[in-house]
Design an enzyme around this catalytic site. Structure first.
Site, PDB file in Angstrom:
ATOM      1  N   GLU A 108      56.425  33.610  41.458  1.00 22.68           N
ATOM      2  CA  GLU A 108      56.107  34.858  42.148  1.00 22.68           C
ATOM      3  C   GLU A 108      55.935  36.001  41.150  1.00 22.68           C
ATOM      4  OE1 GLU A 108      54.763  36.834  45.000  1.00 22.68           O
ATOM      5  OE2 GLU A 108      55.841  35.126  45.806  1.00 22.68           O
ATOM      6  N   GLU A 122      48.220  39.646  39.078  1.00 29.79           N
ATOM      7  CA  GLU A 122      47.531  40.524  40.025  1.00 29.79           C
ATOM      8  C   GLU A 122      47.494  41.969  39.545  1.00 29.79           C
ATOM      9  OE1 GLU A 122      48.953  40.129  44.021  1.00 29.79           O
ATOM     10  OE2 GLU A 122      48.136  38.106  44.224  1.00 29.79           O
TER      11      GLU A 122
END
Length: 114
Positions: free
Chosen positions: A63, A70
Protein backbone atom coordinates in the site's frame (compact mmCIF):
# COMPACT_ATOMS: atom_id res chain seq x y z
CA UNK A 1 24.37 8.17 13.99
CA UNK A 2 22.38 11.37 13.51
CA UNK A 3 21.65 10.36 9.90
CA UNK A 4 20.18 7.06 11.14
CA UNK A 5 17.77 8.86 13.45
CA UNK A 6 16.84 11.24 10.64
CA UNK A 7 16.04 8.30 8.34
CA UNK A 8 13.66 6.92 10.99
CA UNK A 9 12.03 10.35 11.23
CA UNK A 10 11.43 10.34 7.47
CA UNK A 11 10.09 6.78 7.58
CA UNK A 12 7.62 7.61 10.35
CA UNK A 13 6.59 10.76 8.47
CA UNK A 14 5.90 8.54 5.44
CA UNK A 15 3.76 6.19 7.51
CA UNK A 16 1.86 9.21 8.82
CA UNK A 17 1.33 10.47 5.27
CA UNK A 18 0.10 7.04 4.24
CA UNK A 19 -2.46 6.87 7.04
CA UNK A 20 -3.57 10.50 6.71
CA UNK A 21 -4.00 10.55 2.95
CA UNK A 22 -4.94 7.03 1.86
CA UNK A 23 -8.40 5.72 2.69
CA UNK A 24 -7.43 2.18 1.69
CA UNK A 25 -4.53 2.24 4.16
CA UNK A 26 -6.97 3.18 6.91
CA UNK A 27 -9.26 0.35 5.84
CA UNK A 28 -6.30 -2.03 6.04
CA UNK A 29 -5.50 -0.64 9.49
CA UNK A 30 -9.04 -1.39 10.71
CA UNK A 31 -8.72 -4.92 9.31
CA UNK A 32 -5.38 -5.32 11.10
CA UNK A 33 -6.91 -4.28 14.43
CA UNK A 34 -9.70 -6.83 13.90
CA UNK A 35 -7.20 -9.58 13.02
CA UNK A 36 -4.99 -8.80 16.03
CA UNK A 37 -8.02 -8.80 18.33
CA UNK A 38 -9.19 -12.11 16.88
CA UNK A 39 -5.68 -13.51 17.26
CA UNK A 40 -5.68 -12.77 20.97
CA UNK A 41 -9.17 -14.16 21.38
CA UNK A 42 -8.33 -17.51 19.76
CA UNK A 43 -4.84 -17.72 21.25
CA UNK A 44 -2.59 -17.85 18.19
CA UNK A 45 0.78 -19.51 18.69
CA UNK A 46 4.13 -17.92 17.82
CA UNK A 47 4.22 -19.39 14.32
CA UNK A 48 0.72 -18.19 13.55
CA UNK A 49 1.57 -14.70 14.82
CA UNK A 50 4.66 -14.72 12.61
CA UNK A 51 2.54 -15.53 9.54
CA UNK A 52 -0.01 -12.86 10.41
CA UNK A 53 2.74 -10.31 11.06
CA UNK A 54 4.39 -11.05 7.73
CA UNK A 55 1.06 -10.78 5.89
CA UNK A 56 0.34 -7.43 7.57
CA UNK A 57 3.80 -6.11 6.72
CA UNK A 58 3.46 -7.15 3.08
CA UNK A 59 0.04 -5.52 2.67
CA UNK A 60 1.07 -2.25 4.33
CA UNK A 61 4.33 -2.17 2.36
CA UNK A 62 2.48 -2.74 -0.91
CA UNK A 63 0.00 0.00 0.00
CA UNK A 64 2.84 2.40 0.81
CA UNK A 65 4.67 1.66 -2.44
CA UNK A 66 1.44 2.06 -4.41
CA UNK A 67 0.81 5.41 -2.76
CA UNK A 68 4.39 6.56 -3.36
CA UNK A 69 4.13 5.68 -7.03
CA UNK A 70 0.79 7.47 -7.33
CA UNK A 71 2.12 10.64 -5.67
CA UNK A 72 5.15 10.63 -7.94
CA UNK A 73 3.16 9.86 -11.07
CA UNK A 74 0.57 12.54 -10.33
CA UNK A 75 3.34 15.10 -9.78
CA UNK A 76 5.48 14.25 -12.80
CA UNK A 77 2.65 13.53 -15.25
CA UNK A 78 -0.52 15.37 -14.16
CA UNK A 79 -2.04 14.86 -17.58
CA UNK A 80 -3.35 11.40 -18.49
CA UNK A 81 -0.85 9.12 -20.16
CA UNK A 82 -1.30 5.45 -21.01
CA UNK A 83 2.07 4.39 -19.56
CA UNK A 84 1.45 6.24 -16.30
CA UNK A 85 -2.01 4.68 -16.02
CA UNK A 86 -0.55 1.22 -16.58
CA UNK A 87 2.08 1.81 -13.89
CA UNK A 88 -0.58 2.99 -11.44
CA UNK A 89 -2.81 0.02 -12.28
CA UNK A 90 0.09 -2.39 -11.75
CA UNK A 91 0.88 -0.82 -8.38
CA UNK A 92 -2.78 -1.05 -7.34
CA UNK A 93 -2.81 -4.65 -8.54
CA UNK A 94 0.15 -5.43 -6.31
CA UNK A 95 -1.83 -4.25 -3.29
CA UNK A 96 -4.75 -6.43 -4.33
CA UNK A 97 -2.44 -9.45 -4.70
CA UNK A 98 -0.88 -8.77 -1.29
CA UNK A 99 -4.32 -8.43 0.31
CA UNK A 100 -5.51 -11.65 -1.33
CA UNK A 101 -2.41 -13.43 -0.03
CA UNK A 102 -3.03 -12.01 3.44
CA UNK A 103 -6.63 -13.21 3.29
CA UNK A 104 -5.40 -16.70 2.38
CA UNK A 105 -2.95 -16.65 5.30
CA UNK A 106 -5.69 -15.42 7.61
CA UNK A 107 -8.05 -18.19 6.57
CA UNK A 108 -5.36 -20.86 6.91
CA UNK A 109 -4.42 -19.56 10.36
CA UNK A 110 -7.88 -18.87 11.78
CA UNK A 111 -10.12 -21.61 10.36
CA UNK A 112 -8.56 -24.38 12.50
CA UNK A 113 -9.38 -22.31 15.61
CA UNK A 114 -13.12 -22.38 14.89
Amino acid sequence: MRNRFRSFKYAFRGIGTLLRTQMNARIHLVAIVIVITAGFLVGLNHGEWALISLAVAIVLSAEAMNSALEFLADHTAPEWHDSVQKAKDLAAGSVLLAAAGALAVGLLVFIPHF
